[in-house]
Design a protein around this motif. Sequence first.
Motif, PDB file in Angstrom:
ATOM      1  N   LYS A 199       0.494  -0.880  -0.043  1.00 51.20           N
ATOM      2  CA  LYS A 199      -0.544   0.136   0.278  1.00 51.20           C
ATOM      3  C   LYS A 199       0.794   1.339  -0.262  1.00 51.20           C
ATOM      4  CE  LYS A 199      -1.628   1.671   4.358  1.00 51.20           C
ATOM      5  NZ  LYS A 199      -1.349   2.933   4.494  1.00 51.20           N
TER       6      LYS A 199
ATOM      7  N   ILE B 270      -2.752   8.431  15.729  1.00 55.86           N
ATOM      8  CA  ILE B 270      -1.899   7.931  16.270  1.00 55.86           C
ATOM      9  C   ILE B 270      -0.311   9.401  16.067  1.00 55.86           C
ATOM     10  CG2 ILE B 270      -1.581   5.301  14.954  1.00 55.86           C
ATOM     11  CD1 ILE B 270       0.417   6.695  12.995  1.00 55.86           C
TER      12      ILE B 270
ATOM     13  N   PRO C 100       2.125  16.676  12.056  1.00 54.96           N
ATOM     14  CA  PRO C 100       2.420  17.752  10.883  1.00 54.96           C
ATOM     15  C   PRO C 100       3.144  17.226   9.519  1.00 54.96           C
ATOM     16  CG  PRO C 100       3.885  17.767  12.152  1.00 54.96           C
ATOM     17  CD  PRO C 100       3.363  16.337  12.299  1.00 54.96           C
TER      18      PRO C 100
ATOM     19  N   ASP D  24       4.652  19.897   8.501  1.00 57.00           N
ATOM     20  CA  ASP D  24       5.549  21.426   8.169  1.00 57.00           C
ATOM     21  C   ASP D  24       6.701  21.269   7.516  1.00 57.00           C
ATOM     22  OD1 ASP D  24       6.419  20.525   9.585  1.00 57.00           O
ATOM     23  OD2 ASP D  24       7.734  20.981  10.886  1.00 57.00           O
TER      24      ASP D  24
ATOM     25  N   THR E 225      11.223  11.927   7.308  1.00 51.84           N
ATOM     26  CA  THR E 225      10.647  11.918   6.882  1.00 51.84           C
ATOM     27  C   THR E 225       9.695  10.795   5.457  1.00 51.84           C
ATOM     28  OG1 THR E 225       7.927  13.231   5.964  1.00 51.84           O
ATOM     29  CG2 THR E 225      10.214  14.179   6.279  1.00 51.84           C
ATOM     30  N   VAL E 226       9.071  10.175   5.779  1.00 50.60           N
ATOM     31  CA  VAL E 226       9.002   9.205   4.298  1.00 50.60           C
ATOM     32  C   VAL E 226       7.658   9.793   2.964  1.00 50.60           C
ATOM     33  CG1 VAL E 226       8.135   7.008   3.421  1.00 50.60           C
ATOM     34  CG2 VAL E 226       8.532   7.400   5.566  1.00 50.60           C
ATOM     35  N   GLY E 227       7.114  10.633   3.928  1.00 54.96           N
ATOM     36  CA  GLY E 227       5.952  11.436   3.237  1.00 54.96           C
ATOM     37  C   GLY E 227       6.198  12.737   1.793  1.00 54.96           C
TER      38      GLY E 227
ATOM     39  N   GLU F 280      13.305   3.615   3.131  1.00 55.93           N
ATOM     40  CA  GLU F 280      12.354   3.044   3.063  1.00 55.93           C
ATOM     41  C   GLU F 280      12.331   1.785   1.479  1.00 55.93           C
ATOM     42  OE1 GLU F 280      12.501   4.923   5.184  1.00 55.93           O
ATOM     43  OE2 GLU F 280      11.245   4.588   6.810  1.00 55.93           O
TER      44      GLU F 280
ATOM     45  N   ASP G 121       4.974   0.519  11.875  1.00 56.01           N
ATOM     46  CA  ASP G 121       4.427   0.204  11.352  1.00 56.01           C
ATOM     47  C   ASP G 121       4.085  -1.794  11.608  1.00 56.01           C
ATOM     48  OD1 ASP G 121       3.638   1.904  10.580  1.00 56.01           O
ATOM     49  OD2 ASP G 121       3.756   2.002   7.903  1.00 56.01           O
TER      50      ASP G 121
ATOM     51  N   LEU H 230       8.476   6.921  17.028  1.00 61.30           N
ATOM     52  CA  LEU H 230       8.005   7.752  15.731  1.00 61.30           C
ATOM     53  C   LEU H 230       7.113   8.610  16.060  1.00 61.30           C
ATOM     54  CD1 LEU H 230      10.361   6.028  14.465  1.00 61.30           C
ATOM     55  CD2 LEU H 230       9.295   6.824  12.176  1.00 61.30           C
ATOM     56  N   PHE H 231       5.747   8.067  16.534  1.00 59.29           N
ATOM     57  CA  PHE H 231       4.874   8.510  16.654  1.00 59.29           C
ATOM     58  C   PHE H 231       4.258   8.894  18.340  1.00 59.29           C
ATOM     59  CE2 PHE H 231       3.799   7.216  12.266  1.00 59.29           C
ATOM     60  CZ  PHE H 231       4.482   7.990  11.803  1.00 59.29           C
TER      61      PHE H 231
ATOM     62  N   ARG I 173       1.118   6.609  19.395  1.00 61.76           N
ATOM     63  CA  ARG I 173       0.908   4.832  18.645  1.00 61.76           C
ATOM     64  C   ARG I 173       1.035   4.202  19.831  1.00 61.76           C
ATOM     65  NH1 ARG I 173       2.836   3.617  12.593  1.00 61.76           N
ATOM     66  NH2 ARG I 173       1.876   3.218  12.169  1.00 61.76           N
TER      67      ARG I 173
ATOM     68  N   ARG J  92      -2.685  -0.578  12.239  1.00 62.60           N
ATOM     69  CA  ARG J  92      -1.405  -1.756  12.493  1.00 62.60           C
ATOM     70  C   ARG J  92      -2.368  -2.302  13.952  1.00 62.60           C
ATOM     71  NH1 ARG J  92      -0.609  -2.143   7.114  1.00 62.60           N
ATOM     72  NH2 ARG J  92       0.807  -0.279   6.775  1.00 62.60           N
TER      73      ARG J  92
HETATM   74  C1  EPZ Z   1       4.432   7.054   6.183  1.00 68.84           C
HETATM   75  O1  EPZ Z   1       4.259   8.505   6.627  1.00 68.84           O
HETATM   76  C2  EPZ Z   1       3.609   5.605   6.624  1.00 68.84           C
HETATM   77  N1  EPZ Z   1       2.549   5.842   5.584  1.00 68.84           N
HETATM   78  C3  EPZ Z   1       3.214   5.128   7.710  1.00 68.84           C
HETATM   79  O2  EPZ Z   1       2.795   4.632   7.532  1.00 68.84           O
HETATM   80  C4  EPZ Z   1       4.464   5.127   8.227  1.00 68.84           C
HETATM   81  O3  EPZ Z   1       3.830   5.136   9.996  1.00 68.84           O
HETATM   82  C5  EPZ Z   1       5.181   6.177   8.177  1.00 68.84           C
HETATM   83  O4  EPZ Z   1       5.436   6.926   7.116  1.00 68.84           O
HETATM   84  C6  EPZ Z   1       6.245   6.746   9.401  1.00 68.84           C
HETATM   85  O5  EPZ Z   1       7.723   4.603   8.575  1.00 68.84           O
HETATM   86  C7  EPZ Z   1       2.812   6.056   3.923  1.00 68.84           C
HETATM   87  O6  EPZ Z   1       3.642   5.567   3.607  1.00 68.84           O
HETATM   88  C8  EPZ Z   1       1.395   6.540   3.424  1.00 68.84           C
HETATM   89  P1  EPZ Z   1       6.278  10.638   8.180  1.00 68.84           P
HETATM   90  P2  EPZ Z   1       3.824   9.699   6.797  1.00 68.84           P
HETATM   91  O7  EPZ Z   1       6.237  11.704   7.256  1.00 68.84           O
HETATM   92  O8  EPZ Z   1       5.265   9.996   5.514  1.00 68.84           O
HETATM   93  C9  EPZ Z   1       7.012  13.700  11.192  1.00 68.84           C
HETATM   94  C10 EPZ Z   1       0.750   2.815   7.534  1.00 68.84           C
HETATM   95  O9  EPZ Z   1      -0.136   2.480   8.594  1.00 68.84           O
HETATM   96  N2  EPZ Z   1       6.625  14.678  10.693  1.00 68.84           N
HETATM   97  O10 EPZ Z   1       7.731   9.516   7.649  1.00 68.84           O
HETATM   98  O11 EPZ Z   1       2.974  10.549   6.985  1.00 68.84           O
HETATM   99  C11 EPZ Z   1       5.627  12.583  11.462  1.00 68.84           C
HETATM  100  O12 EPZ Z   1       4.545  13.526  12.477  1.00 68.84           O
HETATM  101  C12 EPZ Z   1       1.046   4.264   7.982  1.00 68.84           C
HETATM  102  O13 EPZ Z   1       0.669   2.248   6.438  1.00 68.84           O
HETATM  103  C13 EPZ Z   1       6.547  16.155  10.932  1.00 68.84           C
HETATM  104  O14 EPZ Z   1       7.036  16.550  12.109  1.00 68.84           O
HETATM  105  O15 EPZ Z   1       4.734   9.233   8.549  1.00 68.84           O
HETATM  106  C14 EPZ Z   1       6.662  11.676  12.411  1.00 68.84           C
HETATM  107  O16 EPZ Z   1       6.934  11.764  13.724  1.00 68.84           O
HETATM  108  C15 EPZ Z   1       0.481   5.513   9.353  1.00 68.84           C
HETATM  109  N3  EPZ Z   1       6.597  17.055   9.877  1.00 68.84           N
HETATM  110  C16 EPZ Z   1       7.569  11.481  11.581  1.00 68.84           C
HETATM  111  O17 EPZ Z   1       8.614  13.046  10.904  1.00 68.84           O
HETATM  112  C17 EPZ Z   1       6.546  16.796   8.416  1.00 68.84           C
HETATM  113  O18 EPZ Z   1       6.563  17.445   7.425  1.00 68.84           O
HETATM  114  C18 EPZ Z   1       7.641  10.059  10.289  1.00 68.84           C
HETATM  115  O19 EPZ Z   1       6.449  10.725   9.385  1.00 68.84           O
HETATM  116  C19 EPZ Z   1       6.614  15.208   8.122  1.00 68.84           C
HETATM  117  C20 EPZ Z   1       6.105  14.355   9.458  1.00 68.84           C
END
Ligand code: EPZ
Length: 420
Positions: free
Chosen positions: A22, A118, A122, A124, A163-165, A189, A307, A329-330, A333, A373
Amino acid sequence: MDYLQIIGGNTLKGSVTISGAKNSALPVIASTILSNRPVKLTNLPNVVDIRTLLKLLKMLGGEIEHNGTTATINNANINSTKAVYEIVSKMRASILVLGPLLARFGECEVSLPGGCAIGQRPIDLHLKALEAMGAKIEIKGGYVRAEAPDGLKGAKIIFDKITVGGTENIIMAGALAKGVTKIINSAKEPEVVQLCEIIRDAGVKIEGIGTSTITIYGTNQKPLEFKEIKIIPDRIEAGTYLCAGAITNSSITLKEVNPTHIQSSIDKLEAMGCSFDIGERELTIYPTNRLKPINIITSEYPAFPTDMQAQFMAVATMAIGESLIEERLFENRFMHVSELNRLGADIWLKGSVASVRPVAELNGADVMATDLRASSALVLAGLVAKGVTNIRRIYHLDRGYDNLEGKLLSLGANIKRLSE
Ligand code: EPZ
């Protein structure tokens, strides 16, 4: 509303085929915005989140043929660049259209996703990086309004936090930008790697794939020409079935899996006393009836994934000593903790650390899924709990697990989906 009913205690056996990931399919689908030609995707997981993102692309004017695990997306005639609240509020990952829409059309409006169960989550870092690439961004009426009338420009982006996204959005933005984008402290990742690879195969030079420094040589708004894309196996789904084997003391074979992607889960299960036969695309778990306790700290890939935290917590309830699980991370959660305790687990929370103490057995109860999860952790616990476990709010599961009850049923679990 649907709920799952599990009668625990069955030993599982046989094999299960792992679906496409996914979390890889979502950025890949978003990246098709970078092209104005049809793109064929295969091995998509049949889950609600994928249908939600495809619906969003359709609302923007994309033409989509979707049939279970295959989709052909043609974004030649996109006529809107607004990702509405109705969709984004359902699925945070919709934020992944921000980078590609802005890169291709020089403007877009994407609803702010808001927090979720979870954590605050943000965006940002996404926004700061796009600003560094020349975007003008304002937040108004709950929407991110972004503009880059002369196109995005390559820039050096240093992420304060991995940050992944954020990494994925900037890879997509960088692909059509003018000049070179260097991402420092990028996510590594496997899903980020697949995104880089398909964009590279579409003609964009990318260096440092799979490392923490990714360099993208943008095409200066020339649309990409993707080849057919096969989504990589879902490492979290795979890890969840390994946990099903471990918690029910069953030997299960996973097919169509990439064992390298789940090494951290394999390592933890080995430390708990399980052993493995590892092939190239296949993996068999041999469980133990004396699971040892485990210490886990969640972190970014290749370390132990957040996850998989909830699923391992379920397994740890059956260990012969106290396990410690730290979520880094969260901030929120741990919603599954109180539900696992309803099933008879003995879990105590102190800040970001859960102490999972041994119990003789779990007992079936009515429980509530709180996020994707967390829901699968309740299913795992239900597989060993004595008697009947009813899991409600399983729409969380349907977002990300392809045919979970069908796959568990074929392994011999006593599980059914009911409606009320
Ligand atoms: C991805 O989310 C996954 N989602 C999540 O899977 C996964 O838990 C997460 O990465 C961590 O591995 C998808 O790939 C669609 P992040 P994402 O940006 O990209 C902080 C699941 O169950 N952060 O890597 O949203 C954030 O709050 C889902 O399938 C900022 O502070 O995660 C977190 O603490 C849930 N500012 C940390 O970074 C930002 O602008 C990592 O988040 C962006 C993130």
